[in-house]
Design a protein around this motif. Structure first.
Motif, PDB file in Angstrom:
ATOM      1  N   MET A   1       0.845  -1.188   0.000  1.00 19.56           N
ATOM      2  CA  MET A   1       0.000   0.000   0.000  1.00 19.56           C
ATOM      3  C   MET A   1       0.884   1.243   0.000  1.00 19.56           C
ATOM      4  N   ARG A   2       0.617   2.173  -0.919  1.00 18.53           N
ATOM      5  CA  ARG A   2       1.366   3.439  -0.953  1.00 18.53           C
ATOM      6  C   ARG A   2       0.719   4.406   0.025  1.00 18.53           C
ATOM      7  N   ALA A   3       1.534   4.944   0.918  1.00 16.79           N
ATOM      8  CA  ALA A   3       1.016   5.802   1.978  1.00 16.79           C
ATOM      9  C   ALA A   3       1.838   7.088   2.085  1.00 16.79           C
ATOM     10  N   LEU A   4       1.189   8.127   2.556  1.00 18.77           N
ATOM     11  CA  LEU A   4       1.843   9.390   2.875  1.00 18.77           C
ATOM     12  C   LEU A   4       1.731   9.612   4.375  1.00 18.77           C
ATOM     13  N   LEU A   5       2.876   9.801   5.029  1.00 17.60           N
ATOM     14  CA  LEU A   5       2.908  10.144   6.447  1.00 17.60           C
ATOM     15  C   LEU A   5       3.108  11.650   6.569  1.00 17.60           C
ATOM     16  N   VAL A   6       2.122  12.322   7.152  1.00 15.31           N
ATOM     17  CA  VAL A   6       2.195  13.771   7.369  1.00 15.31           C
ATOM     18  C   VAL A   6       2.579  13.992   8.825  1.00 15.31           C
ATOM     19  N   VAL A   7       3.759  14.579   9.040  1.00 13.55           N
ATOM     20  CA  VAL A   7       4.324  14.720  10.382  1.00 13.55           C
ATOM     21  C   VAL A   7       4.267  16.174  10.828  1.00 13.55           C
ATOM     22  N   ASN A   8       3.670  16.394  11.986  1.00 16.95           N
ATOM     23  CA  ASN A   8       3.743  17.709  12.622  1.00 16.95           C
ATOM     24  C   ASN A   8       4.956  17.706  13.553  1.00 16.95           C
ATOM     25  N   PRO A   9       6.031  18.433  13.203  1.00 17.58           N
ATOM     26  CA  PRO A   9       7.265  18.343  13.985  1.00 17.58           C
ATOM     27  C   PRO A   9       7.179  18.992  15.363  1.00 17.58           C
ATOM     28  N   VAL A  10       6.130  19.775  15.600  1.00 15.18           N
ATOM     29  CA  VAL A  10       5.994  20.410  16.910  1.00 15.18           C
ATOM     30  C   VAL A  10       4.838  19.800  17.700  1.00 15.18           C
ATOM     31  N   ALA A  11       4.426  18.603  17.326  1.00 11.31           N
ATOM     32  CA  ALA A  11       3.376  17.911  18.083  1.00 11.31           C
ATOM     33  C   ALA A  11       3.801  17.781  19.541  1.00 11.31           C
ATOM     34  N   THR A  12       2.847  17.930  20.433  1.00 13.12           N
ATOM     35  CA  THR A  12       3.138  18.121  21.850  1.00 13.12           C
ATOM     36  C   THR A  12       3.873  16.952  22.494  1.00 13.12           C
ATOM     37  N   THR A  13       3.507  15.729  22.168  1.00 17.06           N
ATOM     38  CA  THR A  13       3.979  14.582  22.957  1.00 17.06           C
ATOM     39  C   THR A  13       4.915  13.649  22.211  1.00 17.06           C
ATOM     40  N   THR A  14       5.464  14.066  21.082  1.00 19.66           N
ATOM     41  CA  THR A  14       6.411  13.196  20.386  1.00 19.66           C
ATOM     42  C   THR A  14       7.749  13.906  20.209  1.00 19.66           C
ATOM     43  N   SER A  15       8.806  13.160  20.424  1.00 17.78           N
ATOM     44  CA  SER A  15      10.162  13.682  20.232  1.00 17.78           C
ATOM     45  C   SER A  15      10.650  13.304  18.835  1.00 17.78           C
ATOM     46  N   LEU A  16      11.780  13.874  18.442  1.00 21.16           N
ATOM     47  CA  LEU A  16      12.383  13.526  17.161  1.00 21.16           C
ATOM     48  C   LEU A  16      12.698  12.040  17.109  1.00 21.16           C
ATOM     49  N   ARG A  17      13.226  11.494  18.181  1.00 19.77           N
ATOM     50  CA  ARG A  17      13.556  10.074  18.223  1.00 19.77           C
ATOM     51  C   ARG A  17      12.303   9.217  18.060  1.00 19.77           C
ATOM     52  N   THR A  18      11.226   9.593  18.742  1.00 18.85           N
ATOM     53  CA  THR A  18       9.971   8.838  18.628  1.00 18.85           C
ATOM     54  C   THR A  18       9.454   8.873  17.204  1.00 18.85           C
ATOM     55  N   ARG A  19       9.511  10.036  16.579  1.00 12.98           N
ATOM     56  CA  ARG A  19       9.031  10.152  15.200  1.00 12.98           C
ATOM     57  C   ARG A  19       9.863   9.301  14.250  1.00 12.98           C
ATOM     58  N   GLU A  20      11.165   9.213  14.495  1.00 15.04           N
ATOM     59  CA  GLU A  20      12.021   8.370  13.662  1.00 15.04           C
ATOM     60  C   GLU A  20      11.672   6.896  13.818  1.00 15.04           C
ATOM     61  N   VAL A  21      11.417   6.467  15.043  1.00 17.73           N
ATOM     62  CA  VAL A  21      11.034   5.070  15.296  1.00 17.73           C
ATOM     63  C   VAL A  21       9.722   4.746  14.585  1.00 17.73           C
ATOM     64  N   ILE A  22       8.750   5.637  14.685  1.00 20.81           N
ATOM     65  CA  ILE A  22       7.444   5.435  14.055  1.00 20.81           C
ATOM     66  C   ILE A  22       7.583   5.388  12.541  1.00 20.81           C
TER      67      ILE A  22
END
Length: 322
Positions: A1-22
């Protein structure tokens, strides 16, 4: 499945490391493109382009309810078409994440990613209803662009609280539940219409509901969360029906104490009730008019002041992975 992940980099409860893992976890199972939002409204534009390119099958929002709302409005830019448009999925990254939790996802971003991947593998999806708010012809708000909402909208008191919270966040305050409680008290002390409301709810074939101080429009239940505690303003609201409304015609200290206690002790079977409370279920079309401009919010996003808003419940609007 082709997907687009839209990331809000200033989301309150996620760190850069968490976003990379996800991102890494999603990319292992999907043909994943990743886009990071750069400004307000960017997520909406990214989703609009994804809906129009004919290749993207899934758009995933990594952020809070505001990010999800933008994505939904981008996907539905040309109107609802569940079988044609990309599916929507959510990884909660905000402070409250009402929409994601209403879909049954864990509030932890990493756990939610695992649940999302399991849902994709098992082809678990559903088509949900959404709410649409638009301007009313012949009023000062006639030219307001229609906007979709996923779980709630409000005209009056609750929108004023949302606006106060946004002002505090712009000053560097963290979005916490204590911050919301403080702003509720401040909004109450400055509420000009708490003993005589200015809002009238009109719907075809029915007598108008007048003199409301507060009007909460819900597309699902719960209405919000205080930490891990769900709050039910309209317990019957559902993604499978149209819109529900809770209106209060009095916000005196006694009324606030009564209805505040009822909200805090609400359940899927019992919400606010009493002489000054009005609850309406499964409304397809109605309009809120106010004698004075009042604050307006959708999905926790303050949108300025309005005197008139038309609401429409659309039962089958978008496919979601859940």
């Amino acid at each position: 499945m082709r997907a687009l992940l839209v990331v809000n980099p200033v989301a309150t409860t996620t760190s850069l490391r968490t976003r990379e893992v996800i991102t890494h976890a999603l990319a292992s199972d999907l043909k994943l493109d990743v886009a990071t939002t750069e400004s307000r409204g960017h997520a909406r534009e990214l989703a609009r382009l994804a809906a129009q390119n004919g290749e993207t099958e899934l758009v995933i929002g990594l952020g809070g309810d505001g990010t999800v709302n933008e994505i939904v409005n981008g996907l539905l830019h040309d109107g609802p078409a569940p079988e044609r448009l990309p599916r929507l999925a959510v990884v909660p990254g905000g402070s409250t994440n009402v929409f994601a939790r209403a879909l049954g996802l864990p509030n932890d971003a990493v756990e939610a990613t695992g649940a999302l991947l399991n849902a994709i593998e098992s082809r678990s999806e559903r088509t949900i209803g959404l709410g649409l708010a638009s301007g009313v012809p012949g009023t000062d708000d006639a030219g307001v662009r229609p906007r979709w909402f996923t779980f709630c909208a409000g005209l009056g008191f609750d929108a004023g609280v949302v606006g106060r919270v946004e002002q505090q966040r712009e000053r560097g305050k963290r979005s916490t539940h204590a911050l919301y409680v403080r702003q509720v008290m401040r909004q109450f002390l400055k509420e000009q219409h708490r003993s005589q409301g200015t809002i009238t709810l009109e719907r075809e074939g029915e007598a108008p509901v007048e003199d409301l101080v507060l009007s909460i429009v819900c597309n699902t239940s719960p209405w919000t969360f205080l930490g891990n505690k769900p709050v039910y303003a309209t317990p019957q609201a559902s993604f499978d029906t149209a819109l529900d409304v809770l209106g209060l015609s009095r916000l005196t200290p006694l009324a606030v104490s009564r209805y505040g206690t009822q909200l805090l002790t609400s359940s899927p079977r019992r919400g606010p009730r009493g002489r000054h409370a009005v609850t309406l279920h499964d409304l397809m079309d109605f309009t809120l008019h106010s004698q004075a401009p009042l604050p307006f919010q959708m999905d926790g996003d303050h949108l300025g002041v309005r005197t008139s808003v038309k609401f429409t419940g659309v039962r089958r609007a978008l496919r979601v992975i859940a």
